[in-house]
Scaffold this motif. Structure first.
Motif, PDB file in Angstrom:
ATOM      1  N   GLN A 192       6.777  -7.990   3.535  1.00  0.00           N
ATOM      2  CA  GLN A 192       6.007  -7.527   2.366  1.00  0.00           C
ATOM      3  C   GLN A 192       5.422  -6.078   2.724  1.00  0.00           C
ATOM      4  OE1 GLN A 192       4.870  -8.789  -0.375  1.00  0.00           O
ATOM      5  NE2 GLN A 192       5.465 -10.985  -0.276  1.00  0.00           N
ATOM      6  N   SER A 193       4.850  -5.384   1.904  1.00  0.00           N
ATOM      7  CA  SER A 193       4.415  -4.133   2.576  1.00  0.00           C
ATOM      8  C   SER A 193       3.134  -4.072   3.265  1.00  0.00           C
ATOM      9  CB  SER A 193       3.887  -3.222   1.121  1.00  0.00           C
ATOM     10  OG  SER A 193       2.951  -3.799   0.466  1.00  0.00           O
ATOM     11  N   ALA A 194       3.156  -3.233   3.942  1.00  0.00           N
ATOM     12  CA  ALA A 194       1.830  -3.301   5.008  1.00  0.00           C
ATOM     13  C   ALA A 194       0.601  -3.347   4.252  1.00  0.00           C
ATOM     14  CB  ALA A 194       2.072  -2.112   5.872  1.00  0.00           C
ATOM     15  N   GLU A 195       0.436  -2.443   3.163  1.00  0.00           N
ATOM     16  CA  GLU A 195      -0.968  -2.266   2.354  1.00  0.00           C
ATOM     17  C   GLU A 195      -1.320  -3.843   1.931  1.00  0.00           C
ATOM     18  OE1 GLU A 195      -2.590   0.111  -1.300  1.00  0.00           O
ATOM     19  OE2 GLU A 195      -0.573   0.610  -0.670  1.00  0.00           O
ATOM     20  N   TYR A 196      -0.188  -4.265   1.324  1.00  0.00           N
ATOM     21  CA  TYR A 196      -0.532  -5.596   0.652  1.00  0.00           C
ATOM     22  C   TYR A 196      -0.927  -6.573   1.721  1.00  0.00           C
ATOM     23  CZ  TYR A 196       0.265 -10.421  -1.123  1.00  0.00           C
ATOM     24  OH  TYR A 196       0.131 -11.773  -1.547  1.00  0.00           O
ATOM     25  N   LEU A 197      -0.187  -6.720   2.934  1.00  0.00           N
ATOM     26  CA  LEU A 197      -0.545  -7.591   4.032  1.00  0.00           C
ATOM     27  C   LEU A 197      -1.950  -7.173   4.586  1.00  0.00           C
ATOM     28  CD1 LEU A 197       2.919  -7.714   5.830  1.00  0.00           C
ATOM     29  CD2 LEU A 197       1.711  -9.606   4.605  1.00  0.00           C
TER      30      LEU A 197
END
Length: 124
Positions: A79-84
């Motif tokens: 998953q994207s780092a921003e989402y996580l």
């Protein structure tokens, strides 16, 4: 009762008492005197790898068995780092609801969350 459930219940109870104790203290300074919001921390994937040991059992991080094969949990690897980072922060704030995730995220600092997100986003 499983040890993780006991720990989560104990943590949530302790957090509730701490929150109620903070509410009885003096109110915060006016908004005009508030300090600006800190910038997002830059994640370190190597440190994040060490912090994700509890994530592996439920989320089925590649190379590990999922402890709950019949219980749906999202895949977080890749998953994207921003989402996580946003998801963990929302669990920590209580705006996302899941008792286990809320309990887990309470122990993480902003830097820990950035490190975890950096590591998990590199997985395929």
């Amino acid at each position: 009762m499983r040890p993780l459930m006991i720990a989560a219940c104990l943590f949530l109870t302790t957090a509730a008492f701490a929150a109620s104790a903070q509410e009885t203290q003096a109110p915060a300074a006016p908004a005009a005197a508030a300090t600006p919001a800190p910038t997002a921390a830059k994640g370190n994937a190597d440190k994040g790898r060490q912090l994700t040991y509890t994530c592996q059992g439920c989320h089925g991080v590649t190379g590990y068995k999922n402890a709950y094969p019949n219980y749906h949990v999202p895949k977080i690897g890749g998953q994207s780092a921003e989402y996580l980072a946003n998801a963990l922060t929302e669990y920590r704030k209580g705006t996302r609801k899941h008792p286990t995730m809320q309990a887990q995220s309470q122990s993480f600092s902003d830097q820990d969350i950035a490190d975890i997100a950096a590591f998990l986003s590199t997985l395929k």
